[in-house]
Motif scaffolding. Structure first.
Motif: not given
Ligand code: AMP
Length: 215
Positions: A14-17, A29-30, A35-38
């Motif tokens: 869903i994030l990809d879309e 997003p900055a 690919s981040s664990r934040k």
């Protein structure tokens, strides 16, 4: 000073879309959230940040105002109940179908006709309960949290209620759709109090996302 706006998203398909829709609405997003664990991300638009939570938790964060808005599948919104949430935009992403599926050899219509009590495994307990109650089908629901397709193969259940997209997962496990429950897609959800308090920022953002979803 304008108030900080928090948008709740979940990782994965869903994030990809969602990211292209956000980009079209001027929000990027900055750094790459995939690919981040934040869990909290600044965006290039000052005053707007993203949080990443489990998909089924997005409605809860927005309901309690910890996030002002979010993106959640209609499957999860149905389970949540939608209480305390505006759902102003069908984003048209994450499209799939909620279905009842059973092993290829299982005569589901006959079992239903005979009034058999079926064991159904699902993580969508509320949706399944409502569906079978409306049809007058007797079921024992077994709650699972993933890999529902396995349950009928090892004798845990007669059938499952799950999402189907391409149908490949069902096919690979020799299951077939025996009933369609509902189409599913992701919705923009908004906290009503946030919309009142932060309307100057939220209203244009909602409009931009609506336009991006249409485009
Ligand atoms: P498919 O093999 O393409 O039919 O996809 C089925 C698998 O992906 C099942 O395990 C579903 O639970 C999951 N799935 C399919 N579509 C979605 C969606 N829009 N959101 C979340 N999970 C999905």
């Amino acid at each position: 000073m304008t108030a900080m706006v928090t948008l709740a998203l979940s990782k994965g398909r869903i994030l990809d879309e969602t990211l292209p829709l956000l980009a079209a609405a001027g929000i990027a997003p900055a750094e790459d959230p995939q690919s981040s664990r934040k869990l909290i991300f600044a965006t290039l638009q000052p005053g707007v940040r993203l949080i990443l939570v489990r998909a089924s938790d997005v409605p809860t964060y927005v309901q309690y105002g910890a996030a002002d808005l979010g993106v959640a599948g209609s499957d999860l919104l149905a389970e949540h109940g939608g209480l305390g949430l505006y759902q102003p935009v069908d984003l048209g992403i994450g499209r799939c179908r909620m279905v009842v599926a059973a092993p290829e050899g299982f005569d589901y219509p006959a079992a239903v006709r005979q009034g058999a009590r079926l064991r159904v495994a699902t993580k969508y307990i509320g949706t399944a309960r409502e569906h079978f109650a409306a049809k007058g089908v007797h079921v024992d629901l077994i709650r699972l949290y993933g890999s529902m397709e396995l349950a009928p193969l090892v004798g845990l259940a007669d059938a499952i209620v799950d999402l189907v997209d391409t149908g490949n997962t069902l096919k690979a496990n020799r299951l077939v759709t025996v009933e369609d429950i509902a189409p599913v897609s992701s919705r923009l959800i908004v906290n009503p109090a946030s919309l009142k308090l932060k309307r100057a920022v939220l209203a244009p953002l909602i409009d931009a996302l609506r336009a991006a979803a249409r485009g």
